[in-house]
Design an enzyme around this catalytic site. Structure first.
Site, PDB file in Angstrom:
ATOM      1  N   GLY A  61     -31.944   7.725  22.633  1.00 15.51           N
ATOM      2  CA  GLY A  61     -31.695   9.160  22.601  1.00 15.51           C
ATOM      3  C   GLY A  61     -32.211   9.739  23.913  1.00 15.51           C
ATOM      4  O   GLY A  61     -33.309   9.379  24.370  1.00 15.51           O
ATOM      5  N   ALA A  62     -31.420  10.630  24.507  1.00 15.51           N
ATOM      6  CA  ALA A  62     -31.710  11.066  25.878  1.00 15.51           C
ATOM      7  C   ALA A  62     -33.129  11.630  26.064  1.00 15.51           C
ATOM      8  O   ALA A  62     -33.879  11.146  26.924  1.00 15.51           O
ATOM      9  CB  ALA A  62     -30.644  12.074  26.316  1.00 15.51           C
ATOM     10  N   ASN A  91     -21.776  11.979  25.860  1.00 15.18           N
ATOM     11  CA  ASN A  91     -22.561  11.684  24.644  1.00 15.18           C
ATOM     12  C   ASN A  91     -22.069  10.348  24.090  1.00 15.18           C
ATOM     13  O   ASN A  91     -21.149   9.719  24.645  1.00 15.18           O
ATOM     14  CB  ASN A  91     -22.414  12.822  23.625  1.00 15.18           C
ATOM     15  N   LYS A  92     -22.662   9.936  23.001  1.00 12.51           N
ATOM     16  CA  LYS A  92     -22.338   8.640  22.381  1.00 12.51           C
ATOM     17  C   LYS A  92     -20.839   8.436  22.257  1.00 12.51           C
ATOM     18  O   LYS A  92     -20.108   9.354  21.907  1.00 12.51           O
ATOM     19  CB  LYS A  92     -23.017   8.602  21.008  1.00 12.51           C
ATOM     20  N   ARG A 126     -31.405   2.339  31.682  1.00  9.15           N
ATOM     21  CA  ARG A 126     -30.152   2.874  31.128  1.00  9.15           C
ATOM     22  C   ARG A 126     -29.643   3.959  32.093  1.00  9.15           C
ATOM     23  O   ARG A 126     -30.416   4.835  32.496  1.00  9.15           O
ATOM     24  CB  ARG A 126     -30.365   3.448  29.717  1.00  9.15           C
ATOM     25  N   ASP A 169     -26.046  13.349  26.410  1.00  9.51           N
ATOM     26  CA  ASP A 169     -26.887  12.545  27.307  1.00  9.51           C
ATOM     27  C   ASP A 169     -26.908  13.103  28.720  1.00  9.51           C
ATOM     28  O   ASP A 169     -27.824  12.832  29.495  1.00  9.51           O
ATOM     29  CB  ASP A 169     -26.409  11.094  27.322  1.00  9.51           C
ATOM     30  N   GLN A 216     -26.046   4.257  14.849  1.00  7.87           N
ATOM     31  CA  GLN A 216     -27.143   5.240  14.885  1.00  7.87           C
ATOM     32  C   GLN A 216     -26.983   6.303  13.800  1.00  7.87           C
ATOM     33  O   GLN A 216     -27.961   6.854  13.305  1.00  7.87           O
ATOM     34  CB  GLN A 216     -27.210   5.923  16.265  1.00  7.87           C
TER      35      GLN A 216
HETATM   36  O1  MRU Z   1     -27.319   4.911  22.888  1.00  4.16           O
HETATM   37  P1  MRU Z   1     -28.198   5.988  22.320  1.00  4.16           P
HETATM   38  O2  MRU Z   1     -28.531   5.781  20.881  1.00  4.16           O
HETATM   39  O3  MRU Z   1     -29.402   6.238  23.179  1.00  4.16           O
HETATM   40  O4  MRU Z   1     -27.299   7.303  22.402  1.00  4.16           O
HETATM   41  C1  MRU Z   1     -27.850   8.517  21.998  1.00  4.16           C
HETATM   42  C2  MRU Z   1     -26.888   9.638  22.001  1.00  4.16           C
HETATM   43  O5  MRU Z   1     -25.764   9.507  22.435  1.00  4.16           O
HETATM   44  C3  MRU Z   1     -27.395  10.957  21.521  1.00  4.16           C
HETATM   45  O6  MRU Z   1     -26.376  11.686  20.902  1.00  4.16           O
HETATM   46  C4  MRU Z   1     -27.885  11.751  22.748  1.00  4.16           C
HETATM   47  O7  MRU Z   1     -28.817  11.010  23.463  1.00  4.16           O
HETATM   48  C5  MRU Z   1     -28.473  13.034  22.370  1.00  4.16           C
HETATM   49  S1  MRU Z   1     -30.020  12.797  21.606  1.00  4.16           S
HETATM   50  C6  MRU Z   1     -30.805  14.247  21.330  1.00  4.16           C
END
Ligand code: MRU
Length: 337
Positions: free
Chosen positions: A48-49, A244-245, A88, A234, A193
């Site tokens: 998560g970012a 985003n994801k 990342r 992100d 997730q």
């Molecule tokens: O690969 P991840 O689980 O780190 O991806 C996370 C996301 O895409 C979240 O939606 C994003 O980081 C926002 S978290 C507040």
């Protein structure tokens, strides 16, 4: 709302709730070296970012502690910050936090002073993230109708932040105001997730949640049941395009087609002044094993290749509003940036 114990600084190390094992096991992982923390970030023990930014901020403290005091202390410690930066590529919060910590490191006069200042800075960033979540929750909940049903993607909750979430902070606030009727969470292939983490944390908070396959979201939106789609980000580019994801972009397209508002909730630390638009955002590609194996079962024939981007970019024209801790950017597509 009690913060989720995503991470805590314990005297000389960072303790992470290991998100790879949720929901079946709640086990904590102690990171005492930058190498351990880098693996934890890469393998999504912490994810998560905002959370990876904060973990890296504490990682800078670990880096300063593990670097021997010598004439090359600042260079050597800076090298360890690079290790964290290479974990990342997409979430800009990682670079934002590391830039802050690097400046503090380089303006310190000794190792001891650097360790103390880096730790205070990491704690400050952590508290700022909690405050940002509370503010985003309030701004976001103001946009929701009485008795609302919302759909979210991935996990943008306490687990993805210092403990209170971005998209889920809006959901928590709506719940506490008594205006939330129900939550749908996409399972979020391939690392699940939504299924593993969002449902775990909403259930703990006493909020009923229904998980759906990602491929069911478009037809759910067409039913008219959902009042808003709410996700995190992100990286938000200068023109409002938001990474985003993976799966967020098709969700935004489906919401647009169904006339359902699509909200991005992200703190200012997720805004990237260096990305003019979504084309400049580096999208992380992840390994074949995430698609080839499910649990212990091989699901791809040997030799079959994969396409496994971890994120996608939603063009700003499909985003109804961007909610940050300073307020709501309405109709970001109509703004002359
Ligand atoms: O690969 P991840 O689980 O780190 O991806 C996370 C996301 O895409 C979240 O939606 C994003 O980081 C926002 S978290 C507040």
């Amino acid at each position: 709302m009690k913060p989720v114990p995503t991470m805590v600084w314990r005297e000389d190390h960072l303790r992470l709730l290991d998100q790879r094992l949720l929901p079946s096991e709640e086990i904590y992982l102690d990171c005492r070296t930058t190498a351990q923390l880098a693996v934890a970030i890469k393998t999504l023990a912490v994810r998560g970012a905002p959370a990876i930014g904060l973990a890296a901020a504490y990682g800078a403290v670990i880096a300063a502690m593990e670097t021997p005091e010598s004439i090359s202390f600042f260079d050597d410690c800076g090298g360890l910050l690079d290790v964290l930066a290479f974990t990342r590529p997409t979430a800009v919060n990682l670079f934002h936090c590391l830039d802050i910590q690097r400046e503090i490191l380089l303006s310190s006069s000794s190792k001891t002073i650097a360790v103390g200042r880096l730790l205070s800075s990491a704690h400050r960033l952590f508290e700022e993230d909690l405050d940002a979540s509370r503010a985003m929750g309030r701004f976001g909940a103001d946009l929701l109708p009485e008795g609302c049903t919302v759909l979210t993607h991935c996990n943008a909750g306490g687990l993805a932040t210092a403990g209170l979430g971005t998209a889920l902070s809006v959901i928590y606030e709506a719940h506490s105001r008594g205006i939330l009727s129900s939550v749908y969470a996409d399972e979020t292939r391939p690392l699940l997730q939504g299924a593993r983490l969002t449902s775990w944390e909403l259930q703990k908070a006493g909020i009923p949640v229904r998980v759906l396959p990602d491929s069911a979201a478009a037809s759910l939106l067409r039913t008219g049941i959902v009042d808003a789609v709410i996700t995190g980000a992100d990286r938000v580019a200068v023109n409002g395009d938001s990474a985003n994801k993976i799966g967020t972009y098709p969700l935004a397209l489906a919401a647009f087609e169904a006339g359902v508002p699509f909200y991005i909730v992200a703190p200012v630390s997720t805004f990237d002044p260096l990305s003019q638009d979504g084309n400049n955002i580096v999208i992380e590609e992840r390994g074949r094993e995430e698609l080839a194996v499910m649990g212990d079962t091989q699901i791809l024939p040997d030799g079959v290749m994969v396409y496994n981007p971890a994120f996608d970019v939603t063009p700003v024209k499909f985003i109804t509003s961007i909610i940050c801790e300073k307020g709501v950017i309405s109709a970001p597509n109509e703004i002359e940036w």
